[in-house]
Structure formats: C-alpha cells, structure tokens
Write a protein that holds these residues in place. Structure first.
Motif, short mmCIF file in Angstrom:
data_model
loop_
_atom_site.label_atom_id
_atom_site.label_comp_id
_atom_site.label_asym_id
_atom_site.label_seq_id
_atom_site.Cartn_x
_atom_site.Cartn_y
_atom_site.Cartn_z
N PHE A 59 0.83 -1.20 0.00
CA PHE A 59 0.00 0.00 0.00
C PHE A 59 0.87 1.26 0.00
CE2 PHE A 59 -4.16 -1.78 1.99
CZ PHE A 59 -4.24 -2.66 0.92
N ILE A 60 1.94 1.22 0.81
CA ILE A 60 2.84 2.39 0.87
C ILE A 60 3.49 2.63 -0.48
CG2 ILE A 60 4.92 3.29 1.97
CD1 ILE A 60 4.11 1.76 4.49
N ASP A 61 3.87 1.55 -1.17
CA ASP A 61 4.48 1.70 -2.50
C ASP A 61 3.53 2.36 -3.48
OD1 ASP A 61 6.76 0.51 -1.48
OD2 ASP A 61 6.17 -1.51 -2.14
N ASP A 62 2.22 2.08 -3.33
CA ASP A 62 1.22 2.67 -4.24
C ASP A 62 0.59 3.94 -3.69
OD1 ASP A 62 1.61 0.56 -5.97
OD2 ASP A 62 0.05 -0.68 -5.05
N ASN A 63 1.12 4.48 -2.56
CA ASN A 63 0.58 5.69 -1.94
C ASN A 63 -0.92 5.55 -1.62
OD1 ASN A 63 3.08 6.83 -2.16
ND2 ASN A 63 2.61 7.98 -4.01
N ILE A 64 -1.25 4.43 -0.96
CA ILE A 64 -2.64 4.12 -0.59
C ILE A 64 -2.68 3.83 0.89
CG2 ILE A 64 -4.58 2.53 -0.94
CD1 ILE A 64 -3.51 2.05 -3.76
N ASN A 65 -3.74 4.32 1.56
CA ASN A 65 -3.95 4.01 2.98
C ASN A 65 -5.00 2.91 3.14
OD1 ASN A 65 -3.49 7.39 3.33
ND2 ASN A 65 -2.33 5.98 4.60
N GLN A 66 -4.85 2.15 4.23
CA GLN A 66 -5.95 1.29 4.68
C GLN A 66 -6.79 2.11 5.65
OE1 GLN A 66 -4.85 -2.51 6.20
NE2 GLN A 66 -6.86 -2.93 7.06
N VAL A 67 -8.09 2.22 5.37
CA VAL A 67 -8.96 3.15 6.09
C VAL A 67 -9.94 2.35 6.95
CG1 VAL A 67 -10.59 5.05 5.85
CG2 VAL A 67 -8.72 4.82 4.24
N ASN A 68 -10.14 2.82 8.20
CA ASN A 68 -11.08 2.22 9.13
C ASN A 68 -12.13 3.25 9.54
OD1 ASN A 68 -9.53 -0.14 9.09
ND2 ASN A 68 -8.25 0.58 10.78
N LEU A 69 -13.24 2.77 10.09
CA LEU A 69 -14.34 3.64 10.51
C LEU A 69 -14.31 3.80 12.03
CD1 LEU A 69 -16.92 5.21 9.77
CD2 LEU A 69 -18.20 3.11 10.09
N HIS A 70 -14.30 5.06 12.48
CA HIS A 70 -14.39 5.41 13.90
C HIS A 70 -15.63 6.27 14.11
CE1 HIS A 70 -10.02 4.45 14.82
NE2 HIS A 70 -10.07 4.43 13.50
N PHE A 71 -16.06 6.41 15.38
CA PHE A 71 -17.13 7.38 15.65
C PHE A 71 -17.01 7.88 17.08
CE2 PHE A 71 -19.15 3.82 17.63
CZ PHE A 71 -20.18 4.29 18.42
N ALA A 72 -17.61 9.06 17.29
CA ALA A 72 -17.53 9.75 18.59
C ALA A 72 -18.91 10.31 18.92
CB ALA A 72 -16.49 10.86 18.56
N ARG A 73 -19.18 10.45 20.22
CA ARG A 73 -20.42 11.07 20.70
C ARG A 73 -20.14 12.53 21.05
NH1 ARG A 73 -24.63 7.59 21.62
NH2 ARG A 73 -25.72 9.20 22.78
N ILE A 74 -21.10 13.39 20.74
CA ILE A 74 -20.97 14.83 20.96
C ILE A 74 -21.95 15.22 22.07
CG2 ILE A 74 -20.94 17.08 19.86
CD1 ILE A 74 -19.00 15.05 18.65
N TYR A 75 -21.42 15.85 23.12
CA TYR A 75 -22.25 16.31 24.24
C TYR A 75 -22.19 17.84 24.30
CZ TYR A 75 -22.04 11.45 25.75
OH TYR A 75 -22.13 10.10 25.81
N LYS A 76 -23.34 18.48 24.55
CA LYS A 76 -23.40 19.94 24.67
C LYS A 76 -24.15 20.27 25.95
CE LYS A 76 -24.51 24.14 22.16
NZ LYS A 76 -25.23 24.81 23.24
N SER A 77 -23.45 20.91 26.88
CA SER A 77 -24.06 21.37 28.13
C SER A 77 -23.84 22.87 28.24
CB SER A 77 -23.43 20.64 29.32
OG SER A 77 -22.05 20.90 29.41
N GLY A 78 -24.93 23.63 28.09
CA GLY A 78 -24.79 25.09 28.07
C GLY A 78 -24.09 25.52 26.79
N SER A 79 -22.99 26.24 26.96
CA SER A 79 -22.20 26.68 25.80
C SER A 79 -20.94 25.86 25.62
CB SER A 79 -21.82 28.16 25.97
OG SER A 79 -21.03 28.31 27.14
N LYS A 80 -20.83 24.74 26.34
CA LYS A 80 -19.64 23.90 26.27
C LYS A 80 -19.95 22.65 25.47
CE LYS A 80 -16.17 21.53 29.08
NZ LYS A 80 -15.76 21.12 30.45
N ILE A 81 -19.06 22.33 24.53
CA ILE A 81 -19.18 21.13 23.71
C ILE A 81 -18.04 20.19 24.09
CG2 ILE A 81 -19.04 20.19 21.36
CD1 ILE A 81 -20.31 22.78 20.40
N SER A 82 -18.38 18.92 24.35
CA SER A 82 -17.37 17.92 24.69
C SER A 82 -17.53 16.73 23.75
CB SER A 82 -17.49 17.47 26.15
OG SER A 82 -18.76 16.92 26.38
N VAL A 83 -16.41 16.07 23.49
CA VAL A 83 -16.35 14.94 22.56
C VAL A 83 -15.84 13.73 23.31
CG1 VAL A 83 -15.30 14.06 20.46
CG2 VAL A 83 -15.96 16.45 20.58
N LEU A 84 -16.50 12.58 23.11
CA LEU A 84 -16.07 11.33 23.74
C LEU A 84 -15.90 10.29 22.63
CD1 LEU A 84 -15.47 9.74 26.30
CD2 LEU A 84 -17.88 9.14 26.41
#
Length: 590
Positions: A59-84
């Motif tokens: 893959f490196i020789d062909d300039n290609i990445n192996q790609v995986n799927l991730h995800f995160a939860r978004i929390y908003k309390s008041g004017s503060k945003i947090s990511v988990l």
C-alpha cells in the motif's frame, strides 16, 4: 511527514456562540478522508487512515492508505461542547477496511447503520452499535444480493434499499443504480436513543381578566343598590344568600385545593430543579471522566510512540546484525583464502614429489650405467678383441658421462629449486599458522562480543517489555474502570431523565386539574352574578310599587331599610372581596 503528498489534518468542531474549537481526532493520510453526522447530531462517524507503521508495504508503495471507521459522541451542556471517542474493551475501531467515500454511510436509526466495506470488494454491511460495545458479539452482518459484486452507496427509504453496483454489459463494466425491496430484522439494541424534550405549558390569563371584570361589575351593582326591599324580597334574598354562602364555601374549598396544588407544583418544580442540577453535575462528572479518558488515550499514544522507538531500536539491532553478517562474511572469505593457500601448498608438494621421483629414476639409470661400465672393463681385460668395443663403449661412456653431468646439473638445479620451494613453503606455512591464530582470535572475540551484545539487548528488551506490559495493563484496567463508571453514570442519567419525565407528566396533570377547577370557579361566579342581577331587578320592581304609598311611610321605611340593608349586605360584600382576592392571587401565582 516531510513529504508533499502526505497530509496531516484534524477533525474539529467550531462553536459559533463562543468561538471555541473542540478537537475530535488528529489524523493523517495520502488524502483527506470524509466524515458523516448522525441524523440527530449527537454522533459523528469519520474515516481514519491506519498508521504507516501498520500499513502493508505494498500500500505504501502505491501511496494508498488502509482506512477504518471510527465514531464519537458529541455532548453539549450550556455553551460547552465535549467529545467522547467511542471504544470497546478491545479496540477503538468500529469497522476495519471500509470504503472511504462520501455518502457510504446510511442511518437506519441512532444505533444501526449501513456501511460500505471491502470483502474483498465493496459490499454493504449492517452494523449494530450497541452490540459493538459488547465486542464478543457479532455486530456486523453482510447484506446478500442476487449479484454480490461491488455494491456501494446504500440509502434506505422505508423498505426500499437503493445502492450502486457494477454490471457487465457487452464486455464492459457499467455503474448502475439499483433498488431492492428489503425487510430488515434488527437484533439486540435496535431501539433508538430518545433525547428528553422539555414540555412548556403556555397559560392563558384571560380567565383572570374575566374574573376581575365580573367582580367589578357585581360590586358596582351591589354598591348602587339603595332601593327599598320588602319582606318577601328579603326572604328570597336570604335564600339566595344561603346559596351564595354555600357556593362561596365550595369556592373556598376549591381555593384551598388550588393552594395545595400550587404548593405541590412548587415542590415539584423544586424537585425538578434539583434533578436538573443533579443532571448538570452528572454531565460535568461525565465530561471530567471523558477528559480523564482523553488523557489516558494520550498516554496510550505516548506508549505507541514508545513502541515506534522500540521499532527504531529493532532497526538498530538489525543494522548491528548486518554488521555481524559482514564480519561473518569476512571470516568466510579468510577461510577461503586459507583453503586456496593450502591447495597451492599441496600442488607444490606434488611437484616436489615428482622431481624427487625423477631424481631417483636418474640415479638408478646412473647406477645401471656404472654396472655396465664395470662389466665392459672386465670384458676388456679378458679379451683384446673387445678393444674396439671398448672404444665404442668408451665413447658411449663419455656420452653417458656427459649425460650424467647434465643430469647432475639438473639435479643440482632441482635441489636448489627444491630448497627455495621449501623455504617459500615454510614461509607460507608460517603465514597460514599466523592467519589461523588471528582467525581463531577474531572468531573468539566476535563470539564473545556477539554473546555479550545479545545478552544485553535481550535483558534491555525484556525489561522494557515488562515495564510496558505493566503500564499497558494498568492503563487498560483504568480505562475499563472509567468506562464502567461512564456506563453507570449514563444509566443514572437515563433513570433521572425517566423520573423527570414522570414528574413533568404529574405537573401537566396537576395543571389540567387546576384549569378544570378554575373553570368550575368561573361558572360559579357567573351563576352568582346572574342571581345578583335577578335580586336587583326585583328590588327595582319593589321600588316602583312603593312609590304609590305615602311619603312619610316611605321615608321611615327607607331609613330603616337602609340600615338593615347595610347590616345584611356589608358582611357579604367583605366576604366576596376576600374570596375574589384569593382567586386573583391564585391565578396570578399560576
């Protein structure tokens, strides 16, 4: 990374209220990969390239990445945003080797998605997020089609699944949009996460104004009532007053109940505020725990960097190993040179043996010739006839002597050459002995150095591995503990949200009951005003009939009636005012 074609970037969230930037994740790759928000905005799914240290070399020789799927939860309390960042006990990767293209994710609900994945070509998979959190279960299931070849870009609309696939038409491939009638059977965890919504009751205060107007109108009529009232009217009025007092007693009971309801509502509001404060504190705790988790993730990244340094040390070990291989090759080359010298020595010895054989053969010939000469001399003494033969033999002898001299010269030359060869052979043997001793010393020193180096490197590696394993075990244990705490807090928050919903339902029920009671009170007031109007009409009729009587009787009667009327209705007026003031305060409180 020092290369023009390799990008470093990060996925960020900008809060427009206070211009704060929250970093979701730091990424890199040969290109910038896409991301996708969930329908409610509480989750973000993004494609992340595998690190170069774990990427296959092809893959490196062909300039290609192996790609995986991730995800995160978004929390908003008041004017503060947090990511988990979402993980399970085994990994933070939701799905490996996915098709990192725009619109390759389709949402069924908050817990189930459709994703394009390579298997080994592009295929559509159904993923259950709740089952992924329990990593020992099968959470990704491939959707089977009649033509299982390169199915991408799923989009579910009710029971119709639209997707793009490759078709073979006239010996060429064509991308086609297809639709399939599907019935999805979701496993455990298919219920959608429902966010709590605040219920706001808009109260209409028109009833308050109506009650105030009615009160003022009735008060006006009562104050303006200065006419004469006969005894019959007084009895009717006493009956209506009794009814009014009963109604006012009921109204007072209703007002007491309303005050109780108001007290309950205020207490419920206080409880709701306490619960909301508890929820805010729990959210704060969850944010703190997420911060701690992010710190632990940073420690894990540091451990990964240390692992990269370990790989660099492994590279140094490989370089040292290559140097050892070079030394071994030099040793083999020296051994080959020694073998070549030994072969040359053997060839020289063979040539010396051949010369010695020639020397021995020439000596045997000389001895034979001497014997022949001796026999000839004996024969010469015996007979004179053989003188001619003797002369001939002498000539032959001379010839043989000349040959002998030549042979002797050759032998002397050969002996000299043999002596020089022996000297050179002795010198070569001395060199061989010296090289053998040097070789043995080199081999012993190489073996000693190699053994020492291997022992030291092995000890260092073992110590480093043990330290890192202990650190990794501690960090994993801490992460598991924090995740358990987070799950407990989430369960507590869910239970609190349910109790808040129940309390809000109770409040709405109490508000409905209060509104019904206010409606009854308004009906009673309307009835009271109608009865007061009837009494006033009757009083006016009595006035008209009393005009025809004598003025003296009329004046006396009017004076007495005024005093009696003030005594009878003064108390009622005060009671009515108090009651309506209570109604006013209760409605305004609502």
């Amino acid at each position: 990374k020092g290369e023009d074609y390799y990008a470093e970037y990060s996925l960020n969230i900008l809060n427009l209220e206070n211009s704060d930037i929250t970093v979701v994740d730091n990424m890199d790759g040969y290109q910038v990969y896409s991301y996708r928000w969930s329908n409610t905005g509480s989750q973000i799914f993004y494609f992340k390239a595998l690190s170069l240290l774990r990427t296959p070399q092809k893959f490196i020789d062909d300039n290609i990445n192996q790609v995986n799927l991730h995800f995160a939860r978004i929390y908003k309390s008041g004017s503060k945003i947090s990511v988990l960042l979402q993980t399970n006990p085994k990994t933070d990767i939701l799905l490996e080797d996915v098709a990192a293209k725009d619109n390759s994710i389709s949402f069924i609900n908050e817990n189930n998605i459709l994703v394009s994945k390579y298997d080994p070509y592009s295929a559509v998979f159904l993923v259950n997020l709740n089952m992924w959190r329990n990593s020992d279960k099968k959470y990704a299931q491939k959707i089977r089609f009649n033509q299982d070849f390169d199915t991408e870009f799923p989009n579910l609309i009710e029971n119709d699944l639209y997707f793009v696939s490759l078709l073979y038409l006239k010996n060429r491939t064509v991308s086609a949009l297809q639709v399939s009638r599907v019935s999805l059977e979701l496993g455990a965890g298919e219920s959608q996460d429902i966010t709590p919504e605040k219920i706001v009751m808009d109260s209409d205060d028109s009833s308050d104004f109506e009650t105030e107007e009615e009160f003022s109108e009735s008060e006006y009529y009562e104050d303006s009532d200065e006419s004469e009232i006969p005894t019959e009217v007084e009895t009717q009025k006493s009956e209506t007053d009794g009814k009014i007092t009963e109604l006012e007693g009921k109204i007072s009971v209703f007002n007491i109940e309303l005050s109780k309801l108001d007290n309950q509502i205020s207490s419920e509001k206080i409880n709701i505020e306490k619960i909301e404060n508890d929820v805010k504190s729990l959210n704060q705790k969850s944010n703190d725990l997420s911060d701690k988790k992010n710190s632990y993730l940073e420690k894990i990244n540091q451990l990964r960097t240390e692992q990269t340094s370990k790989l660099q040390t492994d590279k140094l070990v490989s370089s040292k190993q290559s140097e050892l291989n070079k030394l071994v090759n030099d040793r083999l080359r020296i051994q080959n040179e020694v073998l070549q010298l030994e072969n040359t020595i053997l060839t020289e010895r063979n040539s010396l043996n051949q010369l010695e054989d020639k020397y021995n053969s020439n000596r045997t010939e000389i001895s034979l010739l001497n014997n022949v000469i001796n026999n000839l001399m004996i024969e010469q003494t015996k007979t004179l006839e053989t003188e001619n033969k003797l002369v001939s033999f002498q000539t032959q002898l001379k010839q043989l002597q000349s040959k002998n001299d030549n042979i002797q010269s050759e032998i002397s030359n050969l002996s000299q050459q043999l002596a020089t060869d022996k000297n050179s052979l002795i010198a070569l043997e001395m060199q061989i002995i010296e090289k053998n001793t040097g070789k043995k010393n080199l081999l012993t020193s190489i073996d000693i150095l190699k053994a020492d180096k291997i022992l030291s490197m092995q000890k260092d590696k073992d110590s480093q591995i043990k330290v890192r394993e202990t650190q990794l075990a501690e960090s994993r244990q801490k992460m598991a503990d924090f995740e358990a705490e987070i799950n407990n807090l989430n369960n507590i928050i869910d239970s609190e949200n349910k109790s808040i919903g129940d309390l809000r339902d109770k409040i709405t029920k109490s508000n409905d009951e209060k509104i019904a009671l206010l409606g009854k009170i308004n009906d009673l007031k309307i009835k009271k005003s109608e009865s007061a109007k009837e009494v006033i009409v009757k009083q006016e009729e009595v006035k008209i009939s009393a005009v025809n009587e004598t003025k003296s009787d009329e004046d006396e009667y009017e004076e007495e009636d005024e005093y009696e009327e003030e005594d009878e209705y003064g108390e009622d007026d005060n009671i009515d005012e108090d009651i309506f003031e209570e109604v006013k305060t209760s409605t305004r409180r609502r």
